[in-house]
Motif scaffolding. Sequence first.
Motif, mmCIF file in Angstrom:
data_model
loop_
_atom_site.group_PDB
_atom_site.id
_atom_site.type_symbol
_atom_site.label_atom_id
_atom_site.label_comp_id
_atom_site.label_asym_id
_atom_site.label_seq_id
_atom_site.Cartn_x
_atom_site.Cartn_y
_atom_site.Cartn_z
ATOM 1 N N ARG A 263 41.305 54.014 24.245
ATOM 2 C CA ARG A 263 40.135 53.316 24.772
ATOM 3 C C ARG A 263 40.339 51.831 24.503
ATOM 4 O O ARG A 263 40.655 51.435 23.388
ATOM 5 C CB ARG A 263 38.854 53.785 24.085
ATOM 6 C CG ARG A 263 38.324 55.109 24.589
ATOM 7 C CD ARG A 263 37.010 55.469 23.893
ATOM 8 N NE ARG A 263 36.453 56.694 24.438
ATOM 9 C CZ ARG A 263 36.792 57.913 24.033
ATOM 10 N NH1 ARG A 263 37.705 58.053 23.073
ATOM 11 N NH2 ARG A 263 36.242 58.969 24.590
ATOM 12 N N PHE A 264 40.147 51.017 25.522
ATOM 13 C CA PHE A 264 40.315 49.574 25.347
ATOM 14 C C PHE A 264 39.343 48.840 26.254
ATOM 15 O O PHE A 264 38.883 49.363 27.283
ATOM 16 C CB PHE A 264 41.755 49.134 25.608
ATOM 17 C CG PHE A 264 42.342 49.593 26.921
ATOM 18 C CD1 PHE A 264 42.171 48.841 28.075
ATOM 19 C CD2 PHE A 264 43.068 50.771 26.998
ATOM 20 C CE1 PHE A 264 42.710 49.255 29.275
ATOM 21 C CE2 PHE A 264 43.627 51.194 28.195
ATOM 22 C CZ PHE A 264 43.443 50.434 29.340
ATOM 23 N N ALA A 265 39.043 47.618 25.864
ATOM 24 C CA ALA A 265 38.121 46.792 26.644
ATOM 25 C C ALA A 265 38.830 46.242 27.877
ATOM 26 O O ALA A 265 40.031 45.960 27.832
ATOM 27 C CB ALA A 265 37.600 45.645 25.788
ATOM 28 N N PRO A 266 38.130 46.068 28.989
ATOM 29 C CA PRO A 266 38.763 45.519 30.194
ATOM 30 C C PRO A 266 39.448 44.179 29.961
ATOM 31 O O PRO A 266 40.514 43.915 30.525
ATOM 32 C CB PRO A 266 37.590 45.381 31.173
ATOM 33 C CG PRO A 266 36.613 46.414 30.735
ATOM 34 C CD PRO A 266 36.723 46.458 29.236
ATOM 35 N N GLU A 267 38.853 43.343 29.091
ATOM 36 C CA GLU A 267 39.468 42.035 28.858
ATOM 37 C C GLU A 267 40.810 42.141 28.139
ATOM 38 O O GLU A 267 41.630 41.222 28.210
ATOM 39 C CB GLU A 267 38.525 41.119 28.071
ATOM 40 C CG GLU A 267 37.957 41.734 26.816
ATOM 41 C CD GLU A 267 36.584 42.352 27.058
ATOM 42 O OE1 GLU A 267 35.800 42.382 26.096
ATOM 43 O OE2 GLU A 267 36.315 42.790 28.197
ATOM 44 N N ALA A 310 42.175 55.808 28.972
ATOM 45 C CA ALA A 310 43.448 56.185 29.592
ATOM 46 C C ALA A 310 44.075 57.327 28.798
ATOM 47 O O ALA A 310 44.137 57.267 27.567
ATOM 48 C CB ALA A 310 44.394 54.992 29.638
ATOM 49 N N ILE A 311 44.524 58.365 29.502
ATOM 50 C CA ILE A 311 45.127 59.536 28.868
ATOM 51 C C ILE A 311 46.541 59.713 29.405
ATOM 52 O O ILE A 311 46.752 59.789 30.626
ATOM 53 C CB ILE A 311 44.296 60.805 29.139
ATOM 54 C CG1 ILE A 311 42.864 60.622 28.617
ATOM 55 C CG2 ILE A 311 44.952 62.033 28.504
ATOM 56 C CD1 ILE A 311 41.940 61.782 28.935
ATOM 57 N N TYR A 312 47.506 59.777 28.498
ATOM 58 C CA TYR A 312 48.910 59.919 28.861
ATOM 59 C C TYR A 312 49.455 61.251 28.343
ATOM 60 O O TYR A 312 49.203 61.638 27.208
ATOM 61 C CB TYR A 312 49.734 58.764 28.280
ATOM 62 C CG TYR A 312 49.378 57.433 28.898
ATOM 63 C CD1 TYR A 312 50.019 56.981 30.041
ATOM 64 C CD2 TYR A 312 48.378 56.637 28.339
ATOM 65 C CE1 TYR A 312 49.687 55.760 30.623
ATOM 66 C CE2 TYR A 312 48.031 55.416 28.913
ATOM 67 C CZ TYR A 312 48.689 54.992 30.055
ATOM 68 O OH TYR A 312 48.348 53.792 30.632
ATOM 69 N N GLU A 313 50.203 61.925 29.205
ATOM 70 C CA GLU A 313 50.819 63.200 28.861
ATOM 71 C C GLU A 313 52.336 63.037 28.795
ATOM 72 O O GLU A 313 52.908 62.228 29.532
ATOM 73 C CB GLU A 313 50.470 64.268 29.912
ATOM 74 C CG GLU A 313 48.987 64.580 30.049
ATOM 75 C CD GLU A 313 48.490 65.529 28.969
ATOM 76 O OE1 GLU A 313 49.267 65.845 28.035
ATOM 77 O OE2 GLU A 313 47.327 65.943 29.054
ATOM 78 N N THR A 324 45.101 60.501 33.570
ATOM 79 C CA THR A 324 43.907 59.960 34.206
ATOM 80 C C THR A 324 43.507 58.670 33.525
ATOM 81 O O THR A 324 43.929 58.382 32.391
ATOM 82 C CB THR A 324 42.739 60.965 34.143
ATOM 83 O OG1 THR A 324 41.665 60.504 34.979
ATOM 84 C CG2 THR A 324 42.214 61.140 32.721
ATOM 85 N N MET A 325 42.695 57.872 34.214
ATOM 86 C CA MET A 325 42.176 56.626 33.653
ATOM 87 C C MET A 325 40.890 56.285 34.396
ATOM 88 O O MET A 325 40.847 56.328 35.627
ATOM 89 C CB MET A 325 43.197 55.500 33.799
ATOM 90 C CG MET A 325 42.755 54.181 33.185
ATOM 91 S SD MET A 325 44.093 52.947 33.168
ATOM 92 C CE MET A 325 44.337 52.724 34.923
ATOM 93 N N PHE A 326 39.848 55.948 33.636
ATOM 94 C CA PHE A 326 38.562 55.668 34.282
ATOM 95 C C PHE A 326 37.697 54.784 33.392
ATOM 96 O O PHE A 326 37.878 54.738 32.173
ATOM 97 C CB PHE A 326 37.824 56.964 34.610
ATOM 98 C CG PHE A 326 37.612 57.881 33.425
ATOM 99 C CD1 PHE A 326 36.512 57.759 32.599
ATOM 100 C CD2 PHE A 326 38.548 58.872 33.136
ATOM 101 C CE1 PHE A 326 36.326 58.608 31.518
ATOM 102 C CE2 PHE A 326 38.373 59.737 32.060
ATOM 103 C CZ PHE A 326 37.258 59.596 31.241
ATOM 104 N N PRO A 327 36.731 54.067 34.002
ATOM 105 C CA PRO A 327 35.781 53.281 33.212
ATOM 106 C C PRO A 327 34.767 54.203 32.526
ATOM 107 O O PRO A 327 34.260 55.138 33.135
ATOM 108 C CB PRO A 327 35.105 52.383 34.252
ATOM 109 C CG PRO A 327 35.282 53.101 35.551
ATOM 110 C CD PRO A 327 36.557 53.864 35.453
ATOM 111 N N GLU A 328 34.505 53.918 31.260
ATOM 112 C CA GLU A 328 33.616 54.751 30.443
ATOM 113 C C GLU A 328 32.413 53.905 30.022
ATOM 114 O O GLU A 328 32.518 53.047 29.141
ATOM 115 C CB GLU A 328 34.390 55.255 29.221
ATOM 116 C CG GLU A 328 33.665 56.304 28.420
ATOM 117 C CD GLU A 328 34.528 56.798 27.273
ATOM 118 O OE1 GLU A 328 34.709 58.022 27.139
ATOM 119 O OE2 GLU A 328 35.040 55.952 26.505
ATOM 120 N N PRO A 329 31.248 54.119 30.643
ATOM 121 C CA PRO A 329 30.074 53.270 30.356
ATOM 122 C C PRO A 329 29.439 53.575 29.012
ATOM 123 O O PRO A 329 29.645 54.644 28.421
ATOM 124 C CB PRO A 329 29.122 53.614 31.498
ATOM 125 C CG PRO A 329 29.478 55.015 31.884
ATOM 126 C CD PRO A 329 30.955 55.138 31.662
#
Length: 335
Positions: A263-267, A310-313, A324-329
Amino acid sequence: MSKGFRADTGHMAKAAKDAHGHAERVERFSSNLDSKTRGRLLGKGKYGRIVEKALRPIIDSMITDMSKAMAKGHRSIGHGLDITRKNINEAEEAIRKDMRRHQGDRDAVHLKLGQRVLDEDDLRDRHRKRVAERVDDLRSQGHGPQRHLDPTDEMLKERLGKPMKILDGDGKPSRDDEGKPRYHRLEGGYVQSTDKVDPAHGPDAKQRLGEGAYMDAEDPTKKHKCDAFSTSFNAGEDEAFMHADLHGRSLLDPADPGRQVFRFAPEDAWGPEGNHHEKFRGFYIDPDRPMTGETINYKPVDFRGANILAIYEPDGMGGHTLKTMFPEPRRERNP
């Protein structure tokens, strides 16, 4: 692959910066030459055109790409090398085409003072092509773009499914003291739903697939799942998606062969400037009033303060693919 190896990113970044600085100095010098002198330096006829049209723009691009990749650390260098390989292939193909097109032509290339063969529109087109190729590659790795970049707003809403009404002992909808239907709830009071349509099936899935639209596109034996939020990058934000993945890859631990989640910030991926939350979109079912008659009530997601997940396999070859990768509010901003 050696386990635990970490490149000295400071030294690598400095070397890349020095190389790029040298390239810029060469560019400034060559741009100030008059066309006659440039003709002598580049060579006349088809060979001058080959260097000017094919090699120099490609080499400039290679230096820029590798500079960015090296600054990210050794895990990103593999991606930089992939770009370099594509650039070399493009240069070889450009040379072949140019030689066929200019066979027998002995005229030197004529350029005005400071003129580039590739103008800004050409460079933008080339960049868009590379971004599109990278995002296509991510589509083949997992379902990130299919569920969190490609869908329309309607597809995002369909992914949330239909609110599940609580039934009484007679199988009729249960109602509260005000006579309103009661719904099954998730943690935090969000609405639990059913009949969720997987965006990875593509547009018009319900019409094309019927009941099959509610099954997971990656595993048709299971029903598709979705959290309380259905989120995505905005349409056309392919470059933002690509750079978010590049940042995620820079966080991978080469000594860990298993699944890795970040998990990381967009900036962190796009820099400190800008309203990055505006690059996202999404919906959730209104917890206070899930439905009006047979119409589902949706609320737009507030992405201020959101993270990117972001999830890496493991790919079976010592590396990782993007699952997968998506914004998490933040839930407190979306009551």
